[in-house]
Design a protein around this motif. Structure first.
Motif, PDB file in Angstrom:
ATOM      1  N   LEU A  40       1.652  -6.686  14.074  1.00  0.00           N
ATOM      2  CA  LEU A  40       0.379  -6.149  13.560  1.00  0.00           C
ATOM      3  C   LEU A  40       0.127  -4.715  13.993  1.00  0.00           C
ATOM      4  O   LEU A  40      -0.641  -3.992  13.368  1.00  0.00           O
ATOM      5  CB  LEU A  40      -0.779  -7.020  14.049  1.00  0.00           C
ATOM      6  CG  LEU A  40      -0.795  -8.462  13.548  1.00  0.00           C
ATOM      7  CD1 LEU A  40      -1.959  -9.216  14.160  1.00  0.00           C
ATOM      8  CD2 LEU A  40      -0.884  -8.513  12.033  1.00  0.00           C
ATOM      9  N   ALA A  41       0.756  -4.318  15.089  1.00  0.00           N
ATOM     10  CA  ALA A  41       0.516  -2.959  15.592  1.00  0.00           C
ATOM     11  C   ALA A  41       1.826  -2.178  15.619  1.00  0.00           C
ATOM     12  O   ALA A  41       2.842  -2.719  16.041  1.00  0.00           O
ATOM     13  CB  ALA A  41      -0.067  -3.012  17.008  1.00  0.00           C
ATOM     14  N   ALA A  99      -0.882  -0.664  12.833  1.00  0.00           N
ATOM     15  CA  ALA A  99      -1.280  -1.209  11.545  1.00  0.00           C
ATOM     16  C   ALA A  99      -0.733  -0.371  10.387  1.00  0.00           C
ATOM     17  O   ALA A  99      -0.676   0.858  10.472  1.00  0.00           O
ATOM     18  CB  ALA A  99      -2.798  -1.275  11.470  1.00  0.00           C
ATOM     19  N   PRO A 107       2.218  -6.532   7.806  1.00  0.00           N
ATOM     20  CA  PRO A 107       1.525  -6.772   6.538  1.00  0.00           C
ATOM     21  C   PRO A 107       0.737  -5.553   6.062  1.00  0.00           C
ATOM     22  O   PRO A 107       0.230  -4.788   6.880  1.00  0.00           O
ATOM     23  CB  PRO A 107       0.572  -7.923   6.862  1.00  0.00           C
ATOM     24  CG  PRO A 107       0.339  -7.831   8.327  1.00  0.00           C
ATOM     25  CD  PRO A 107       1.576  -7.233   8.928  1.00  0.00           C
TER      26      PRO A 107
END
Ligand SMILES: [Zn+2]
Lengths: 166, 250
Positions: free
Chosen positions: A83-84, A86, A51
């Motif tokens: 998520l990583a 980011a 995201p």
């Protein structure tokens, strides 16, 4: 360990390129840099997306759109949200930056300049209408989480600025 | 299931859920269009972070519970957010004061959480830091504008800080589960953040020409599920749809 490398199977690239960002339709998700990997494994395309902002409501739609685009070309797929590492605005491609500007959204400045315009009232963001940098911050928050509101003091155009995220 | 880790995650996530809900109440009711949009944007960031935490917590329970069950279907005493975040939007100065007092803590906390040896928590922290930095800029800016503004805005901002001060110390309390998770290298020892927090807050208050309250008495209880009367009303709003139409989706 996490790396910022992208792993995209070259034959999948043109298909993914067709999927656009639901909030900025002129922009391909590939130009946004949200697709981190897409590889074919045992007849299933495994796609990892990340995201832009945690609360980005577009992520579910992007996942569905990717699935559909792949299915239309004969691939089943699995979408994973990671998520990583980011997401950063550095992952927006030059083509993506151009598309943003053409659409009326000023592309992100580098981190230092970004701080200057958002915190110190510096006039560095180029107006998307007349290219003047005689522009000022109206609000640090804009129509979506990733943007701030600006106004041009030459042509008076109000416009969005895509905030730098690093 | 690692019950302590589950509780620990809720301790982080509930703060953001409840604060996000409070900010969401301002949607269409903010004092100006820009502040309205800012507060709801911050709310959206917090909800996004909360989803990552609850999804992880749901996975840990291993009992088929979803992130929505955790967010929507617990009882008041099962929420373990700090009292600060459930305080109402009394006026804009309170909204900003609450945000400011939480943001300073939140950023210090996430900076430590990114070093967690739990890869998921560390990833959520890294992602959130970028967003929360913007939140803190926004709330600090407004504390300064109101504090160093007119006589009236100054008084309102001072009243808000004075009124909310009693809820700040709880941020640095540890539950038994917290202590275990900290000892495992997963959690953040919040007691270490206290000094930096108060000096940072004082510094910003001074810049805003405001007085740092002289603390004598602090409220606590949220982390143990004992809340102020405000939380019940907030939850009845938050949970209304799921309670009225169980399992509804859109
Ligand atoms: Zn212009």
């Amino acid at each position: 360990m996490v790396t910022a490398e992208q792993h995209i199977d070259q034959k999948l690239f043109p298909i993914l390129e067709q999927v656009s960002d639901p909030e900025i339709p002129v922009l391909s998700i590939m130009d946004m840099g949200v697709v981190r990997s897409a590889v074919l494994e045992n007849d299933i395309v495994k796609v990892q997306i990340t995201p832009t902002y945690s609360g980005c409501p577009a992520m579910d739609v992007i996942g569905d759109d990717i699935k559909k685009a792949l299915l239309d070309t004969g691939y089943n797929s699995e979408i994973e949200l990671i998520l990583a590492p980011a997401w950063t605005t550095d992952w927006i491609t030059p083509k993506g930056r151009k598309a943003l500007e053409d659409y009326g959204i000023a592309a992100p400045l580098d981190a230092e300049a970004d701080k200057g315009v958002l915190l110190e009232g510096k006039r560095l963001v180029k107006c998307t209408n007349c290219t003047s940098t005689n522009t000022r911050l109206v609000s640090q928050f804009g129509s979506t989480a990733c943007k701030a509101q600006f106004q041009c003091d030459d042509c008076q155009e109000p416009f969005d600025y895509f905030k730098c995220l690093k | 299931m690692n019950n302590n880790l589950y509780k620990y995650i809720l301790g982080i996530a509930d703060n953001s859920l409840i604060l996000g809900q409070r900010l969401g109440e301002l949607c269409g009711h903010g004092p100006s269009l820009e502040t309205d949009i800012a507060c709801t944007n911050i709310s959206l960031d917090l909800f996004g972070q909360v989803r990552s935490y609850y999804q992880y917590a749901a996975k840990i329970t291993g009992n088929g519970k979803s992130e929505d069950d955790i967010a929507m279907l617990r009882k008041e005493r099962e929420y373990v957010n700090v009292l600060l975040v459930e305080q109402p939007n009394t006026d804009f100065a309170y909204t900003i004061g609450r945000q400011f007092l939480f943001d300073v803590y939140h950023l210090l906390f996430l900076n430590e959480l990114q070093k967690s040896n739990d890869l998921m928590l560390s990833a959520i922290a890294v992602k959130s830091i970028k967003e929360v930095s913007y939140h803190q800029r926004f709330s600090s800016d407004w504390v300064k504008r109101l504090g160093d503004g007119t006589a009236e805005s100054h008084q309102k901002m001072q009243d808000a800080i004075d009124g909310l001060w009693t809820y700040t110390d709880e941020l640095f309390h540890q539950t038994d589960a917290d202590k275990i998770i900290v000892s495992e290298g997963i959690g953040v020892d919040v007691t270490n953040l206290k000094e930096t927090y108060y000096s940072k807050v004082s510094e910003l208050l001074q810049e805003a020409t405001l007085k740092t309250p002289e603390s004598k008495w602090f409220q606590k209880g949220g982390k143990e599920g004992i809340h102020t009367e405000h939380l019940g009303y907030l939850l009845s709003d938050l949970q209304y749809m799921q309670r009225t139409y169980p399992n509804m989706e859109w």
